[in-house]
Scaffold this motif. Structure first.
Motif, PDB file in Angstrom:
ATOM      1  N   GLU A  37       0.827  -1.211   0.000  1.00 20.71           N
ATOM      2  CA  GLU A  37       0.000   0.000   0.000  1.00 20.71           C
ATOM      3  C   GLU A  37       0.861   1.260   0.000  1.00 20.71           C
ATOM      4  O   GLU A  37       0.534   2.253  -0.671  1.00 20.71           O
ATOM      5  CB  GLU A  37      -0.938  -0.002   1.215  1.00 20.71           C
ATOM      6  N   GLN A  38       1.958   1.228   0.749  1.00 21.86           N
ATOM      7  CA  GLN A  38       2.857   2.385   0.792  1.00 21.86           C
ATOM      8  C   GLN A  38       3.485   2.641  -0.582  1.00 21.86           C
ATOM      9  O   GLN A  38       3.601   3.798  -1.011  1.00 21.86           O
ATOM     10  CB  GLN A  38       3.944   2.156   1.841  1.00 21.86           C
ATOM     11  N   ARG A  39       3.872   1.580  -1.282  1.00 27.43           N
ATOM     12  CA  ARG A  39       4.451   1.749  -2.624  1.00 27.43           C
ATOM     13  C   ARG A  39       3.432   2.342  -3.597  1.00 27.43           C
ATOM     14  O   ARG A  39       3.778   3.183  -4.444  1.00 27.43           O
ATOM     15  CB  ARG A  39       4.962   0.398  -3.150  1.00 27.43           C
ATOM     16  N   LEU A 103       7.065   9.526   2.805  1.00 29.67           N
ATOM     17  CA  LEU A 103       6.613   8.188   2.436  1.00 29.67           C
ATOM     18  C   LEU A 103       7.796   7.253   2.167  1.00 29.67           C
ATOM     19  O   LEU A 103       7.754   6.066   2.506  1.00 29.67           O
ATOM     20  CB  LEU A 103       5.709   8.257   1.201  1.00 29.67           C
ATOM     21  N   ASP A 104       8.837   7.786   1.556  1.00 26.47           N
ATOM     22  CA  ASP A 104      10.038   6.982   1.297  1.00 26.47           C
ATOM     23  C   ASP A 104      10.674   6.515   2.605  1.00 26.47           C
ATOM     24  O   ASP A 104      11.107   5.364   2.722  1.00 26.47           O
ATOM     25  CB  ASP A 104      11.056   7.783   0.483  1.00 26.47           C
ATOM     26  N   ARG A 105      10.723   7.410   3.585  1.00 27.32           N
ATOM     27  CA  ARG A 105      11.288   7.045   4.893  1.00 27.32           C
ATOM     28  C   ARG A 105      10.443   5.950   5.555  1.00 27.32           C
ATOM     29  O   ARG A 105      10.974   4.985   6.117  1.00 27.32           O
ATOM     30  CB  ARG A 105      11.371   8.271   5.813  1.00 27.32           C
ATOM     31  N   SER A 110       9.554   0.121   6.857  1.00 22.58           N
ATOM     32  CA  SER A 110       8.736  -1.077   6.659  1.00 22.58           C
ATOM     33  C   SER A 110       9.574  -2.211   6.066  1.00 22.58           C
ATOM     34  O   SER A 110       9.424  -3.378   6.458  1.00 22.58           O
ATOM     35  CB  SER A 110       7.556  -0.775   5.741  1.00 22.58           C
ATOM     36  N   GLU A 111      10.442  -1.880   5.138  1.00 21.73           N
ATOM     37  CA  GLU A 111      11.303  -2.897   4.519  1.00 21.73           C
ATOM     38  C   GLU A 111      12.308  -3.445   5.525  1.00 21.73           C
ATOM     39  O   GLU A 111      12.619  -4.642   5.515  1.00 21.73           O
ATOM     40  CB  GLU A 111      12.009  -2.300   3.298  1.00 21.73           C
ATOM     41  N   ARG A 112      12.803  -2.575   6.419  1.00 24.39           N
ATOM     42  CA  ARG A 112      13.701  -3.055   7.481  1.00 24.39           C
ATOM     43  C   ARG A 112      12.948  -4.002   8.417  1.00 24.39           C
ATOM     44  O   ARG A 112      13.485  -5.034   8.840  1.00 24.39           O
ATOM     45  CB  ARG A 112      14.288  -1.877   8.268  1.00 24.39           C
ATOM     46  N   ASP A 113      11.712  -3.641   8.743  1.00 20.64           N
ATOM     47  CA  ASP A 113      10.893  -4.499   9.613  1.00 20.64           C
ATOM     48  C   ASP A 113      10.632  -5.856   8.946  1.00 20.64           C
ATOM     49  O   ASP A 113      10.630  -6.896   9.619  1.00 20.64           O
ATOM     50  CB  ASP A 113       9.554  -3.819   9.929  1.00 20.64           C
TER      51      ASP A 113
END
Length: 201
Positions: A37-39, A103-105, A110-113
């Protein structure tokens, strides 16, 4: 007996690890959904920013008092003040750039999580496999040493525990009946003495 206790403990540990693994998988699925959803949101914001940048370039050198634009209503030209349009475009551009950065941050976090969830799942998979290997080794070693399945002994032990618990319940019930009978007997003796006293009087 020791082998039974060890196998039971390993079985409980295995179930606990499977439960944790299931929870981690659900968490990972939710994080993946959020990242998708973020992407989508980032793409939408970047697409809008690109259109705003193009419109800014188009009207940059426009000197007339009014100008036509379909940026806010695609396919439908709207006539508006050139000054107002430039101001609105610059304001939206800054807001969109800030939004895309934020949003990028958020997406990077989210990707780290997600990567952390994958590491946790791999660790849990390894722990669960180790517990299963140890339990199988204990079962095999016990069977080889005694010629009897440890699982069968474990079942027998459980049956014995259930039988003992049932006996305890029966003894408790019997004791309870005895206590009630004793109290009833005492009550009858008191009533008899009261009746005897009344007759004597």
């Amino acid at each position: 007996q020791a082998a039974n206790i060890l196998v039971a403990a390993l079985d409980r540990l295995g179930r606990m690890l499977r439960t944790r693994r299931g929870q981690k998988r659900l968490e990972k699925t939710e994080k993946e959904r959020n990242a998708v959803e973020q992407r989508k949101t980032i793409k939408k914001a970047k697409d809008r920013l690109a259109k705003v940048d193009i419109e800014i370039g188009r009207v940059k050198g426009h000197t007339a008092e009014f100008v036509n634009s379909d940026l806010w209503n695609p396919g439908v030209l709207q006539r508006m003040s050139t000054k107002d349009l430039k101001h609105s475009l610059n304001k939206e551009q800054l807001a969109l750039e800030r939004r895309v950065r934020d949003l990028d941050r958020t997406l990077k976090q989210s990707e780290r999580d997600l990567r952390a969830s994958n590491r946790d799942l791999r660790a849990l998979d390894g722990e669960a496999a180790t517990v299963e290997d140890v339990m199988n080794a204990v079962v095999d070693a016990h069977k080889e040493a005694t010629g009897r399945s440890v699982m069968q002994e474990l079942k027998d032990m459980i049956k014995e525990q259930e039988r003992a618990a049932k006996l305890d319940e029966e003894r408790a019930a019997e004791e309870n009946l005895k206590n009630k009978a004793t109290k009833t007997g005492q009550g009858d003796c008191v009533a008899a003495r009261v009746r005897h006293k009344k007759v004597s009087e």
